[in-house]
Design a protein around this motif. Structure first.
Motif, mmCIF file in Angstrom:
data_model
loop_
_atom_site.group_PDB
_atom_site.id
_atom_site.type_symbol
_atom_site.label_atom_id
_atom_site.label_comp_id
_atom_site.label_asym_id
_atom_site.label_seq_id
_atom_site.Cartn_x
_atom_site.Cartn_y
_atom_site.Cartn_z
ATOM 1 N N VAL A 1 -3.576 0.020 -3.423
ATOM 2 C CA VAL A 1 -2.906 -1.232 -3.110
ATOM 3 C C VAL A 1 -2.523 -1.885 -4.425
ATOM 4 N N PRO B 1 -0.952 -4.658 4.210
ATOM 5 C CA PRO B 1 -2.075 -5.534 3.878
ATOM 6 C C PRO B 1 -1.870 -6.902 4.528
ATOM 7 N N GLY C 1 0.845 -1.194 0.000
ATOM 8 C CA GLY C 1 0.000 0.000 0.000
ATOM 9 C C GLY C 1 0.873 1.233 0.000
#
Length: 411
Positions: free
Chosen positions: A234, A258, A228
């Motif tokens: 992302v 993440p 990210g």
């Protein structure tokens, strides 16, 4: 002077209103008490029986309160061992050893059972994250742009790799590869490069330049790497080539790492959104809005994921749907860890309190009190907790045997 008089008058009025309200409540209680006694006499009850009924109504209230307190069993736990370490300390573990890094540049291996130091290496540079440990190798990133690979048994340098800038987040080792992010050493246009190296030799396999500052570690799953950043997206990359697979636009900055969970990639934005994406396509599976900025706890392989909030809440979210299972509040909440084998979630408070929660319901069934504060997220490893405190000491706590039983049974 008039303003002071007005203020004093208002205070006096408030006091008189409260006083009159108290008198009113008192008389209402007395009238009700008298009528209840009258009913007792009319019913032919002896005086002591009606008195016992009045007494019972008050004691029953206290009994209910005590029952609520008794549901949470409180125990104090004391350190099994203590180890002073200078600087802020980060902890990783593998095969009975702890591997510590400190912001002052120390790297050390410690026997997890005894706290005995096995080896120490002084890098002489700032280290701001925990190491990665995989198959007997310790990987440490530092602000001098270097990623170090050390032998876990001796601390000997196996190889090192010099990147383009400072390494501020933890490296990630997986499948004979090691991944890490380094900034571009800029001040006004800070961006990161993601590196993939051969974990055995340190040879560069590929790199990917982001368009964003990425202050957290990448997430690595089967076939993919996910990052990210501040540019609100992302990105998924092929694990072995670095080729971009997909990009997902986030609603806000993606500050924390993440998480890869089964066939999903989960991430949070600083505005409280939690998103679950299909790992292969990057398509949205579900989105859930929480109260404030949250970050996700490491995945334990169960049916839920735990979101930690700056507003002192811990939320359990169903992995398949994104629906909230339960929420727990704690005044000084710091982080959490879970043990699916005994159905317990540990909610850590910065003042040294550890709340024990039933993972299915979120109900608190126990409270462990440590004699020291917690300055960073503790490491839960087996039946031990490893913590750091503001006094610069690393400590080991053995979990009470009753806690390790399923769901806290017998605690």
């Amino acid at each position: 002077m008039r303003a002071n008089v007005g203020g004093n008058a208002r205070v006096l009025k408030v006091f008189l209103c409260c006083f009159l309200a108290a008198i009113t409540v008192f008389f209402i209680f007395q009238v009700a008490d008298g009528s209840q006694q009258g009913r007792g006499e009319a019913a032919g009850l002896p005086d002591d029986a009606s008195s016992r009924r009045d007494t019972y109504s008050i004691s029953d209230l206290f009994h209910d309160l005590l029952e609520e307190v008794e549901e949470v069993s409180v125990r104090q736990v004391n350190p099994a061992w203590e180890l002073p370490v200078q600087g802020e300390v980060f902890i990783a573990a593998e095969k009975g050893s702890l591997f510590l890094t400190s912001t002052l540049g120390q790297v050390m291996a410690v026997n997890a059972s005894t706290g005995q130091i096995q080896w120490v290496l002084d890098l002489g540079v700032w280290v701001s994250a925990s190491p990665a440990v995989e198959r007997g190798v310790v990987y440490v990133g530092a602000t001098n742009h270097v990623l170090y690979a050390l032998d876990a048994g001796s601390g000997a340098l196996l190889w090192y790799f010099t990147s383009q800038g400072e390494i501020l987040a933890s490296p990630v080792a997986d499948d004979d590869m090691v991944f890490f992010c380094a900034d571009n050493d800029s001040i006004y246009n800070l961006m990161h490069r993601l590196y993939a190296l051969d974990a055995r030799t340190g040879k560069l396999l590929w790199f990917h330049d982001t368009t964003s500052w990425t202050p957290s570690a990448p997430a690595v799953g089967e076939g993919g790497v996910y990052i990210g950043g501040y540019r609100r997206y992302v990105c998924a990359l092929d694990k072995y080539t670095g080729q971009e697979l997909w990009t997902y636009p986030a609603s806000n900055i993606v500050l924390s790492s993440p998480r890869v969970m089964e066939d999903k990639v989960l991430f949070t934005s600083i505005n409280g959104w939690v998103h679950a994406l299909d790992k292969a396509s990057g398509m949205t599976e579900w989105s859930s809005r929480l109260a404030s900025f949250v970050w996700l706890a490491p995945y334990d392989g169960g049916d839920d994921i735990y979101a930690c909030s700056l507003r002192n809440t811990l939320d359990a979210i169903m992995l398949d749907s994104g629906e909230a299972r339960w929420s727990f509040e704690m005044d000084d909440f710091l982080s959490c860890a879970s043990r699916p084998e005994d159905g317990t979630v540990y909610a850590f408070g910065s003042q040294g309190r550890i709340s024990l929660l039933d993972s299915a319901t979120g109900e608190q069934f126990g409270l462990l009190i440590t004699p020291h504060d917690l300055s960073s997220r503790p490491l839960l490893e087996g039946s031990y907790l490893y913590t750091t405190s503001s006094d610069g000491v690393v400590r080991s706590y053995a979990l009470p045997e009753a806690v390790l039983m399923a769901g806290g049974a017998g605690y």
